[in-house]
Design an enzyme around this catalytic site. Structure first.
Site, mmCIF file in Angstrom:
data_model
loop_
_atom_site.group_PDB
_atom_site.id
_atom_site.type_symbol
_atom_site.label_atom_id
_atom_site.label_comp_id
_atom_site.label_asym_id
_atom_site.label_seq_id
_atom_site.Cartn_x
_atom_site.Cartn_y
_atom_site.Cartn_z
ATOM 1 N N HIS B 60 0.852 -1.193 0.000
ATOM 2 C CA HIS B 60 0.000 0.000 0.000
ATOM 3 C C HIS B 60 0.880 1.234 0.000
ATOM 4 O O HIS B 60 2.097 1.149 0.191
ATOM 5 C CB HIS B 60 -0.985 -0.022 1.175
ATOM 6 N N HIS B 62 1.257 3.866 1.960
ATOM 7 C CA HIS B 62 1.715 4.604 3.144
ATOM 8 C C HIS B 62 3.245 4.638 3.109
ATOM 9 O O HIS B 62 3.889 3.668 2.696
ATOM 10 C CB HIS B 62 1.227 3.942 4.432
ATOM 11 N N ASP B 64 5.711 4.346 5.121
ATOM 12 C CA ASP B 64 6.594 3.356 5.750
ATOM 13 C C ASP B 64 6.647 2.043 4.969
ATOM 14 O O ASP B 64 7.368 1.117 5.354
ATOM 15 C CB ASP B 64 6.215 3.121 7.224
ATOM 16 N N HIS B 140 -7.240 -2.038 5.558
ATOM 17 C CA HIS B 140 -6.419 -0.990 6.165
ATOM 18 C C HIS B 140 -7.018 0.372 5.800
ATOM 19 O O HIS B 140 -8.055 0.427 5.139
ATOM 20 C CB HIS B 140 -4.965 -1.146 5.689
ATOM 21 N N ASP B 210 -0.335 -3.899 5.776
ATOM 22 C CA ASP B 210 -0.956 -3.680 7.070
ATOM 23 C C ASP B 210 -2.429 -4.062 6.995
ATOM 24 O O ASP B 210 -3.073 -3.849 5.969
ATOM 25 C CB ASP B 210 -0.875 -2.209 7.434
ATOM 26 N N HIS B 268 5.992 -5.406 12.015
ATOM 27 C CA HIS B 268 5.313 -4.102 11.950
ATOM 28 C C HIS B 268 4.960 -3.607 13.351
ATOM 29 O O HIS B 268 3.862 -3.125 13.627
ATOM 30 C CB HIS B 268 4.061 -4.164 11.066
#
Lengths: 302, 302
Positions: B60, B62, B64, B140, B210, B268
């Site tokens: 995804h 994001h 991080d 998520h 995530d 994570h």
């Protein structure tokens, strides 16, 4: 004036070499200059408080100078920053940052203010009571600016013994610091110079990376105290300079000499070389006061 | 099957903690999964050859999980890579990478092939003679996929003593490996099972990060050998799970149990905790075979 080198190597971050980023502390400001990948970790490593950074200056949009920016902005958000953040950089910088915030559906909770640069001439891009920042148009493969940071002339300093001996009312001290002659308690006009000493000499710092040799910048940076000038190559690779639009250490030194710089700071080294000694030696053939940037090194200029 | 954890912490890279990225070696492939900021330096640190990476999977958008991608692509270019690079990730990933190449006027000299994902259902996104990769739709805050990597059933193995004793011509060995019965030099049909042994059991790996707790993924990852499932929180912060759309270690373990996973690998982690011991302990209340990801750790699953 204090400069911390977070990274000073060209092209790609490596296990021990970081790409360009520096923190300049000048008259209580903490300016971040360029932001290669990994800058936020370097900031943590050197215990630089994120909240003190309110202005970020990006010279150009090559990755080794700005791929760490969006991560830093994102980390500020996660740390619930509230203070405004000003970003100065080439046109396009706003689009690339906001696109990433949009895709992540993660907008900053603090105010992000972009100052996009497009001029080919030096311009004043930041000013307050303490400091001015001007662009230095450079010559690189994409639109690039260096940045000139100049302290403003501060207040004159009271010679407190002389002031008291002259019988001046405390209400006039601010006027004295501003350089005015004032009347004392007996109505006698006192010559400012007899009761004050000059302000500290304002300091200045010029950051010039990335660029090929460009004499046009000399009038803009004339008499600067410290000049950081990129020196990607040694003399043996001087032929690569015009092609890649980078400079040699010697060319950096020529600019420093022409501009009557106090100190020349080299950096943006190609990682093809073993060690940095030769950069200093070659620059010193032209200009004496040369220092080498190194990741994590701090310079205090007083 | 070998997994190297380049980073396994959530949110932001820190001095000692890297954000998500892993390298999976499976049947001669080297797959890079997620690419947080600093991944290229982690790859160098762990001496993973850049040229062996031909497929990058991004869960995804994001930061991080993907802020290191554009830097890695750029470094491949600077190292004059020639091999194609396939990138699998959510819609938008192509725009954000190409915008940065455009602004830097630095296009890759190798072929960059984007496979943008939009489906809410599990789909086959890569297949060759050796391996299949399927998406695992997760839950998520933004569109997110996990990835299921499955070795294909390999060739049966020749029992070379039995083959020679059976007097079979070498020209039939490939047929034997493929499971066929063949005639020997005397014209007698030989039962394949008498001269070969079964192929190695195909291995499988599921990467799920995530996501909040999502039982729907169980049928997709059923009987997987190794499940990496995010475990951002410990039980005491379980209430943050639905809000931030992350899981606890215990929830990861519940998924592992329901899916009849071989090994559960946690990761994570939120950086709010001191140490990782409690993650393992809480997961082991539900599922026995739990391992902890740690930056730089390598797992061999044979």
């Amino acid at each position: 004036m204090k400069l911390t080198i977070l990274g000073c190597y060209s092209a790609t971050p490596r296990t021990l070499n970081n790409t360009t980023s520096q923190v300049l502390e000048i008259n209580n400001h903490m300016f971040l200059i360029d932001c290669g990948e990994g800058t936020q970790v370097q900031l943590r490593k050197h215990k630089i408080k994120f909240n003190r950074i309110k202005h970020i200056f990006i010279s150009h949009l090559h990755g080794d100078h700005f791929f760490g920016l969006v991560g830093l902005i994102s980390t500020f958000r996660l740390l619930t920053r509230e203070a405004d953040l000003h970003i100065y950089g080439p046109k396009g910088i706003k689009e690339v940052v906001t696109l990433q915030m949009k895709l992540a559906d993660s907008w900053t909770n603090y105010k992000l203010i972009f100052h996009e640069l497009t001029s080919e001439n030096s311009e004043l891009i930041f000013e307050d009571d303490l400091v001015e920042v001007h662009t230095i148009p450079l010559n690189h493969r994409v639109y690039t600016n260096g940045f000139l940071f100049k302290e403003k002339e501060g207040d004159r300093k009271l010679d407190i013994n002389a002031v008291e001996a002259a019988n001046i009312n405390i209400a006039y001290y601010t006027k004295l610091k501003q350089g005015f002659n004032v009347k004392n308690n007996d109505g006698v006009l006192i010559d400012n110079k007899k009761v004050t000493t000059p302000a500290n000499k304002p300091k200045s710092y010029a950051f010039c990376s990335d660029t090929m040799y460009k004499e046009d910048i000399v009038p803009i940076i004339k008499n600067v105290d410290v000049l950081y000038h990129e020196s990607t190559f040694l003399e043996k690779h001087a032929h690569l300079g015009p092609k890649t639009k980078h400079s040699t250490a010697k060319e950096a030194a020529k600019i420093a000499r022409l501009a009557n710089t106090g100190t020349l700071l080299l950096g943006h080294y190609s990682t093809r070389y073993d060690g940095l000694k030769a950069f200093k030696e070659e620059a010193q053939e032209v200009f004496n006061n040369v220092e080498l940037s190194e990741d994590g090194k701090t310079f205090e200029f007083n």
